[in-house]
Write a protein that holds these residues in place. Structure first.
Motif, PDB file in Angstrom:
ATOM      1  N   GLN A 117      12.416  -6.952  10.174  1.00 49.62           N
ATOM      2  CA  GLN A 117      12.456  -8.118  11.054  1.00 49.62           C
ATOM      3  C   GLN A 117      13.247  -9.232  10.379  1.00 49.62           C
ATOM      4  O   GLN A 117      13.098  -9.475   9.174  1.00 49.62           O
ATOM      5  CB  GLN A 117      11.039  -8.595  11.364  1.00 49.62           C
ATOM      6  CG  GLN A 117      10.208  -7.562  12.120  1.00 49.62           C
ATOM      7  CD  GLN A 117       8.767  -7.990  12.275  1.00 49.62           C
ATOM      8  OE1 GLN A 117       7.990  -7.942  11.320  1.00 49.62           O
ATOM      9  NE2 GLN A 117       8.404  -8.405  13.477  1.00 49.62           N
TER      10      GLN A 117
ATOM     11  N   LEU B 127      19.790 -15.150  17.087  1.00 51.07           N
ATOM     12  CA  LEU B 127      18.978 -14.032  17.569  1.00 51.07           C
ATOM     13  C   LEU B 127      17.882 -13.704  16.566  1.00 51.07           C
ATOM     14  O   LEU B 127      17.934 -14.111  15.403  1.00 51.07           O
ATOM     15  CB  LEU B 127      19.828 -12.788  17.848  1.00 51.07           C
ATOM     16  CG  LEU B 127      20.560 -12.113  16.689  1.00 51.07           C
ATOM     17  CD1 LEU B 127      19.695 -11.052  16.004  1.00 51.07           C
ATOM     18  CD2 LEU B 127      21.845 -11.465  17.172  1.00 51.07           C
ATOM     19  N   TYR B 128      16.907 -12.949  17.070  1.00 49.69           N
ATOM     20  CA  TYR B 128      15.841 -12.428  16.205  1.00 49.69           C
ATOM     21  C   TYR B 128      15.726 -10.937  16.494  1.00 49.69           C
ATOM     22  O   TYR B 128      15.650 -10.523  17.655  1.00 49.69           O
ATOM     23  CB  TYR B 128      14.510 -13.122  16.493  1.00 49.69           C
ATOM     24  CG  TYR B 128      13.435 -12.768  15.499  1.00 49.69           C
ATOM     25  CD1 TYR B 128      13.260 -13.515  14.344  1.00 49.69           C
ATOM     26  CD2 TYR B 128      12.596 -11.670  15.703  1.00 49.69           C
ATOM     27  CE1 TYR B 128      12.286 -13.187  13.413  1.00 49.69           C
ATOM     28  CE2 TYR B 128      11.618 -11.341  14.778  1.00 49.69           C
ATOM     29  CZ  TYR B 128      11.475 -12.098  13.635  1.00 49.69           C
ATOM     30  OH  TYR B 128      10.517 -11.770  12.710  1.00 49.69           O
ATOM     31  N   SER B 129      15.744 -10.128  15.432  1.00 53.70           N
ATOM     32  CA  SER B 129      15.757  -8.677  15.629  1.00 53.70           C
ATOM     33  C   SER B 129      14.606  -7.997  14.898  1.00 53.70           C
ATOM     34  O   SER B 129      14.185  -8.440  13.824  1.00 53.70           O
ATOM     35  CB  SER B 129      17.084  -8.071  15.160  1.00 53.70           C
ATOM     36  OG  SER B 129      17.185  -8.080  13.748  1.00 53.70           O
TER      37      SER B 129
ATOM     38  N   ASP C 204      13.994  -3.994  13.877  1.00 54.30           N
ATOM     39  CA  ASP C 204      14.540  -2.642  13.838  1.00 54.30           C
ATOM     40  C   ASP C 204      13.487  -1.704  13.251  1.00 54.30           C
ATOM     41  O   ASP C 204      12.842  -2.027  12.241  1.00 54.30           O
ATOM     42  CB  ASP C 204      15.811  -2.588  12.988  1.00 54.30           C
ATOM     43  CG  ASP C 204      16.886  -3.531  13.521  1.00 54.30           C
ATOM     44  OD1 ASP C 204      17.135  -3.508  14.736  1.00 54.30           O
ATOM     45  OD2 ASP C 204      17.461  -4.286  12.720  1.00 54.30           O
TER      46      ASP C 204
ATOM     47  N   GLN D  24      16.169 -10.182  25.978  1.00 57.15           N
ATOM     48  CA  GLN D  24      15.662  -9.180  25.041  1.00 57.15           C
ATOM     49  C   GLN D  24      16.212  -7.808  25.397  1.00 57.15           C
ATOM     50  O   GLN D  24      16.112  -7.357  26.542  1.00 57.15           O
ATOM     51  CB  GLN D  24      14.139  -9.152  25.068  1.00 57.15           C
ATOM     52  CG  GLN D  24      13.524  -8.115  24.136  1.00 57.15           C
ATOM     53  CD  GLN D  24      12.018  -8.220  24.100  1.00 57.15           C
ATOM     54  OE1 GLN D  24      11.466  -9.247  23.681  1.00 57.15           O
ATOM     55  NE2 GLN D  24      11.335  -7.189  24.552  1.00 57.15           N
TER      56      GLN D  24
ATOM     57  N   CYS E 222      15.354  -0.555  18.349  1.00 58.33           N
ATOM     58  CA  CYS E 222      15.699  -1.962  18.093  1.00 58.33           C
ATOM     59  C   CYS E 222      15.152  -2.831  19.225  1.00 58.33           C
ATOM     60  O   CYS E 222      15.269  -2.478  20.396  1.00 58.33           O
ATOM     61  CB  CYS E 222      17.213  -2.158  18.023  1.00 58.33           C
ATOM     62  SG  CYS E 222      18.064  -1.141  16.812  1.00 58.33           S
TER      63      CYS E 222
ATOM     64  N   THR F 132      15.814  -6.775  20.178  1.00 55.89           N
ATOM     65  CA  THR F 132      16.618  -7.935  19.790  1.00 55.89           C
ATOM     66  C   THR F 132      16.513  -9.013  20.852  1.00 55.89           C
ATOM     67  O   THR F 132      16.726  -8.742  22.036  1.00 55.89           O
ATOM     68  CB  THR F 132      18.099  -7.544  19.600  1.00 55.89           C
ATOM     69  OG1 THR F 132      18.184  -6.389  18.773  1.00 55.89           O
ATOM     70  CG2 THR F 132      18.871  -8.687  18.964  1.00 55.89           C
TER      71      THR F 132
ATOM     72  N   TYR G  27      18.199 -12.351  22.096  1.00 56.63           N
ATOM     73  CA  TYR G  27      19.446 -13.100  21.999  1.00 56.63           C
ATOM     74  C   TYR G  27      19.309 -14.477  22.642  1.00 56.63           C
ATOM     75  O   TYR G  27      18.745 -14.610  23.740  1.00 56.63           O
ATOM     76  CB  TYR G  27      20.578 -12.362  22.719  1.00 56.63           C
ATOM     77  CG  TYR G  27      21.010 -11.063  22.073  1.00 56.63           C
ATOM     78  CD1 TYR G  27      22.054 -11.031  21.157  1.00 56.63           C
ATOM     79  CD2 TYR G  27      20.378  -9.863  22.398  1.00 56.63           C
ATOM     80  CE1 TYR G  27      22.461  -9.841  20.577  1.00 56.63           C
ATOM     81  CE2 TYR G  27      20.774  -8.667  21.824  1.00 56.63           C
ATOM     82  CZ  TYR G  27      21.812  -8.666  20.913  1.00 56.63           C
ATOM     83  OH  TYR G  27      22.213  -7.480  20.337  1.00 56.63           O
TER      84      TYR G  27
END
Length: 250
Positions: free
Chosen positions: A139, A150-152, A154, A217, A233, A235, A237
Motif C-alpha cells: 500500500q 493516487l493511492y494504491s 497491490d 477506483q 490492484c 487504485t 485516482y
C-alpha cells in the motif's frame, strides 16, 4: 489443451514491438501528422522488418482504434486516437502516465504486509486449494512532484518471490517492474472494474481531497502472457488524471 508455443509467443512479441514503434512514429517520428500510412511493402522496407510482422502490427493498431484499413483506399490514421495519452481501455501504469505529464513520480506512506489469503482473493488469483496461502499487500500513496495523485493497494502471492526476503526489495518502484524483475512474471493484460468512490477517511487525508471531491477506483486482476492471474490492484485516482476510452461499435 496444449500450451502456446515459444515461437508463437515470440512472433506476438515482435508484432507488438512493431505496433509500439509505429505508434511512436505516428506521434513524433517518421509519420507524425500523417493521415494515411504507406503500403505494407513500403512500411516493411522503411522499418526493416518482414511484411508479415507489419501486417500483424497493423491489425493490433486497428483493434486499438488507431487505424482503419479500407479496401481500395489504404490504411487511414485516426489522429485523435493517436494523440490520446491515458487510455482506460489499455493497460495503465501510473508512473509512466505521471512522467508523460512532465512530472516526477514517487511514493510515500509505504506499507508492506503479509496476510492469509481470504477466499475471494484466493479465487481471483487462482491459488491452489488446501494449505492457506500468504499474500503480500503493498500500500502506498503516489505523488507527481509534490502533488498527491493516487493511492494504491497491490496484492500478490508470496510464493511468487521464491523465498526472497521482502525487506531487501524496493517497493517504491512500479509494481509491474517488481513483478517482472523479481517475480519473473510479465503482466500483459488486466481485467478492470471502475467505481466512483469517496474513499476512506485515511486515504482522503493522505490525498488532500476537498469535501466534494470523489475518487475513481479501479479494481484490477492482472494476467501474465499465459493468462495466469498474478496480481490484484486497487487504485484510487484523483482528478489529476484525464482518462479516455476508445469504444468500437459491435
Amino acid at each position: 489443451m496444449s500450451k502456446p508455443s515459444e515461437a508463437r509467443l515470440g512472433g506476438e512479441l515482435r508484432s507488438q514491438q512493431t505496433a509500439d514503434r509505429l505508434i511512436a512514429e505516428l506521434r513524433s517520428g517518421l509519420y507524425a501528422g500523417a493521415f494515411q500510412l504507406p503500403s505494407e511493402v513500403e512500411l516493411a522496407a522503411a522499418l526493416g522488418i518482414s511484411r508479415t510482422v507489419v501486417r500483424d502490427a497493423l491489425s493490433i493498431l486497428e483493434r486499438g482504434g488507431y487505424l482503419e484499413r479500407v479496401r481500395g483506399i489504404g490504411t487511414l490514421v485516426n489522429r485523435d486516437v493517436v494523440r490520446m495519452k491515458n487510455r482506460m481501455d489499455q493497460k495503465l501504469e501510473f508512473y509512466k502516465m505521471i512522467r508523460a505529464s512532465g512530472r516526477v513520480p514517487h511514493s510515500d506512506h509505504l506499507m508492506v504486509t503479509r496476510e492469509t489469503a481470504p477466499p475471494h482473493l484466493a479465487q481471483r488469483l487462482e491459488l491452489p486449494p488446501g494449505d492457506p496461502q500468504t499474500l503480500v499487500f503493498v500500500q502506498r500513496r503516489v505523488l507527481a512532484d509534490d502533488i498527491p495523485v493516487l493511492y494504491s493497494t497491490d496484492i500478490l502471492p508470496l510464493s511468487l518471490f521464491n523465498g526472497q526476503r521482502l525487506d531487501t526489495l524496493d517497493f517504491t518502484k512500479s509494481i509491474f517492474e517488481i513483478v517482472a524483475n523479481v517475480c519473473h512474471q510479465e503482466v500483459t493484460k488486466t481485467l478492470a472494474h471502475v467505481h466512483a468512490v469517496t474513499g476512506s477517511p485515511a486515504i482522503r487525508r493522505q490525498l488532500g481531497l476537498r469535501p466534494d471531491q470523489a475518487l475513481m477506483q479501479l479494481d484490477e486482476t492482472c494476467y501474465s502472457r499465459l493468462c495466469k492471474p498474478v496480481l490484484c490492484c486497487q487504485t484510487c485516482y484523483t482528478d489529476f488524471f484525464d482518462f479516455a476510452i476508445v469504444r468500437k461499435l459491435m
